[in-house]
Scaffold this motif. Sequence first.
Motif, PDB file in Angstrom:
ATOM      1  N   ILE A  65      80.184   3.375  53.237  1.00 35.35           N
ATOM      2  CA  ILE A  65      78.812   3.238  53.730  1.00 35.35           C
ATOM      3  C   ILE A  65      78.495   4.361  54.715  1.00 35.35           C
ATOM      4  O   ILE A  65      77.419   4.959  54.667  1.00 35.35           O
ATOM      5  CB  ILE A  65      78.589   1.844  54.346  1.00 35.35           C
ATOM      6  N   ARG A  66      79.449   4.685  55.580  1.00 35.22           N
ATOM      7  CA  ARG A  66      79.237   5.793  56.535  1.00 35.22           C
ATOM      8  C   ARG A  66      79.062   7.121  55.810  1.00 35.22           C
ATOM      9  O   ARG A  66      78.206   7.926  56.166  1.00 35.22           O
ATOM     10  CB  ARG A  66      80.403   5.872  57.508  1.00 35.22           C
ATOM     11  N   LEU A  67      79.889   7.362  54.798  1.00 38.46           N
ATOM     12  CA  LEU A  67      79.798   8.593  54.018  1.00 38.46           C
ATOM     13  C   LEU A  67      78.409   8.718  53.384  1.00 38.46           C
ATOM     14  O   LEU A  67      77.778   9.774  53.437  1.00 38.46           O
ATOM     15  CB  LEU A  67      80.875   8.613  52.921  1.00 38.46           C
ATOM     16  N   VAL A  68      77.952   7.635  52.793  1.00 37.38           N
ATOM     17  CA  VAL A  68      76.660   7.632  52.119  1.00 37.38           C
ATOM     18  C   VAL A  68      75.523   7.823  53.133  1.00 37.38           C
ATOM     19  O   VAL A  68      74.576   8.577  52.886  1.00 37.38           O
ATOM     20  CB  VAL A  68      76.501   6.332  51.314  1.00 37.38           C
ATOM     21  N   TRP A 105      78.703  -5.883  48.015  1.00 36.84           N
ATOM     22  CA  TRP A 105      79.904  -6.277  48.731  1.00 36.84           C
ATOM     23  C   TRP A 105      80.392  -7.670  48.316  1.00 36.84           C
ATOM     24  O   TRP A 105      81.592  -7.892  48.148  1.00 36.84           O
ATOM     25  CB  TRP A 105      79.663  -6.212  50.229  1.00 36.84           C
ATOM     26  N   PRO A 106      79.500  -8.640  48.098  1.00 38.37           N
ATOM     27  CA  PRO A 106      79.976  -9.945  47.629  1.00 38.37           C
ATOM     28  C   PRO A 106      80.737  -9.872  46.291  1.00 38.37           C
ATOM     29  O   PRO A 106      81.664 -10.653  46.061  1.00 38.37           O
ATOM     30  CB  PRO A 106      78.704 -10.777  47.489  1.00 38.37           C
ATOM     31  N   ALA A 107      80.371  -8.947  45.424  1.00 39.47           N
ATOM     32  CA  ALA A 107      81.105  -8.798  44.164  1.00 39.47           C
ATOM     33  C   ALA A 107      82.534  -8.332  44.439  1.00 39.47           C
ATOM     34  O   ALA A 107      83.481  -8.778  43.781  1.00 39.47           O
ATOM     35  CB  ALA A 107      80.395  -7.819  43.231  1.00 39.47           C
ATOM     36  N   ASN A 108      82.696  -7.452  45.419  1.00 39.52           N
ATOM     37  CA  ASN A 108      84.045  -7.031  45.794  1.00 39.52           C
ATOM     38  C   ASN A 108      84.838  -8.208  46.353  1.00 39.52           C
ATOM     39  O   ASN A 108      86.036  -8.349  46.093  1.00 39.52           O
ATOM     40  CB  ASN A 108      83.989  -5.900  46.823  1.00 39.52           C
ATOM     41  N   GLY A 109      84.152  -9.053  47.117  1.00 38.63           N
ATOM     42  CA  GLY A 109      84.800 -10.261  47.625  1.00 38.63           C
ATOM     43  C   GLY A 109      85.199 -11.199  46.500  1.00 38.63           C
ATOM     44  O   GLY A 109      86.296 -11.781  46.512  1.00 38.63           O
ATOM     45  N   VAL A 134      95.129  -4.280  46.109  1.00 37.80           N
ATOM     46  CA  VAL A 134      94.048  -3.297  45.881  1.00 37.80           C
ATOM     47  C   VAL A 134      92.687  -3.925  46.135  1.00 37.80           C
ATOM     48  O   VAL A 134      91.842  -3.333  46.818  1.00 37.80           O
ATOM     49  CB  VAL A 134      94.141  -2.717  44.456  1.00 37.80           C
ATOM     50  N   THR A 135      92.458  -5.109  45.602  1.00 41.24           N
ATOM     51  CA  THR A 135      91.140  -5.721  45.762  1.00 41.24           C
ATOM     52  C   THR A 135      90.887  -6.165  47.202  1.00 41.24           C
ATOM     53  O   THR A 135      89.748  -6.114  47.663  1.00 41.24           O
ATOM     54  CB  THR A 135      90.947  -6.908  44.803  1.00 41.24           C
ATOM     55  N   THR A 136      91.922  -6.556  47.905  1.00 42.26           N
ATOM     56  CA  THR A 136      91.761  -6.937  49.308  1.00 42.26           C
ATOM     57  C   THR A 136      91.520  -5.703  50.165  1.00 42.26           C
ATOM     58  O   THR A 136      90.650  -5.706  51.050  1.00 42.26           O
ATOM     59  CB  THR A 136      92.998  -7.713  49.795  1.00 42.26           C
ATOM     60  N   ALA A 137      92.247  -4.632  49.901  1.00 39.54           N
ATOM     61  CA  ALA A 137      92.069  -3.390  50.660  1.00 39.54           C
ATOM     62  C   ALA A 137      90.689  -2.789  50.434  1.00 39.54           C
ATOM     63  O   ALA A 137      90.145  -2.109  51.311  1.00 39.54           O
ATOM     64  CB  ALA A 137      93.149  -2.382  50.278  1.00 39.54           C
ATOM     65  N   ARG A 138      90.122  -3.038  49.288  1.00 36.15           N
ATOM     66  CA  ARG A 138      88.812  -2.483  48.959  1.00 36.15           C
ATOM     67  C   ARG A 138      87.711  -3.015  49.874  1.00 36.15           C
ATOM     68  O   ARG A 138      86.734  -2.313  50.149  1.00 36.15           O
ATOM     69  CB  ARG A 138      88.496  -2.815  47.506  1.00 36.15           C
ATOM     70  N   LEU A 139      87.863  -4.224  50.359  1.00 39.48           N
ATOM     71  CA  LEU A 139      86.815  -4.825  51.192  1.00 39.48           C
ATOM     72  C   LEU A 139      86.553  -4.026  52.473  1.00 39.48           C
ATOM     73  O   LEU A 139      85.417  -3.634  52.719  1.00 39.48           O
ATOM     74  CB  LEU A 139      87.147  -6.279  51.501  1.00 39.48           C
ATOM     75  N   PRO A 140      87.561  -3.727  53.293  1.00 37.27           N
ATOM     76  CA  PRO A 140      87.269  -2.936  54.493  1.00 37.27           C
ATOM     77  C   PRO A 140      86.969  -1.463  54.182  1.00 37.27           C
ATOM     78  O   PRO A 140      86.330  -0.782  54.985  1.00 37.27           O
ATOM     79  CB  PRO A 140      88.530  -3.076  55.347  1.00 37.27           C
ATOM     80  N   LEU A 141      87.408  -0.972  53.023  1.00 28.72           N
ATOM     81  CA  LEU A 141      87.126   0.418  52.656  1.00 28.72           C
ATOM     82  C   LEU A 141      85.645   0.650  52.370  1.00 28.72           C
ATOM     83  O   LEU A 141      85.186   1.792  52.327  1.00 28.72           O
ATOM     84  CB  LEU A 141      87.967   0.839  51.456  1.00 28.72           C
ATOM     85  N   GLN A 142      84.904  -0.423  52.206  1.00 30.60           N
ATOM     86  CA  GLN A 142      83.461  -0.303  51.989  1.00 30.60           C
ATOM     87  C   GLN A 142      82.784   0.287  53.235  1.00 30.60           C
ATOM     88  O   GLN A 142      81.781   0.985  53.125  1.00 30.60           O
ATOM     89  CB  GLN A 142      82.879  -1.690  51.668  1.00 30.60           C
TER      90      GLN A 142
END
Length: 122
Positions: free
Chosen positions: A114-117, A81-85, A102-110
């Motif tokens: 995580i739930r899916l996994v 997650w820090p790499a995404n940040g 895109v990169t900002t939206a990716r942070l909460p999409l994690q």
Amino acid sequence: MISTAPLRWAAPAALFGAAGLAHLLRPAGFDAIVPRALPGRARTWTNVSGALELALALGFTVPAARPATARAAVALLLAVWPANGQMALDAWRGGSGVRRAVTTARLPLQVPLIRLVARAGR
């Protein structure tokens, strides 16, 4: 009725497989987002994360391994997650508007990822 059980593990297996291959076949983009605070070379972190993602993809295909694989996958997603940040910060320092979005939206999409996994381990 069609069972959705295979989809529960197939999607994470495909996602981790694709990500692992991308890390190993096109590492430069991933090297750029390795947090600078990590010790060692960025390429080492990219290669290790790619290999781990491929191992997780394989783990999701083995029914007995799915619970442990899911736990390891959640841990890896939290660890990267820090790499995404870092990617989002870099975009805000000089990326296009689209890249910033895109990169900002990716942070909460994690979170749903995580739930899916986590569900794939059941």
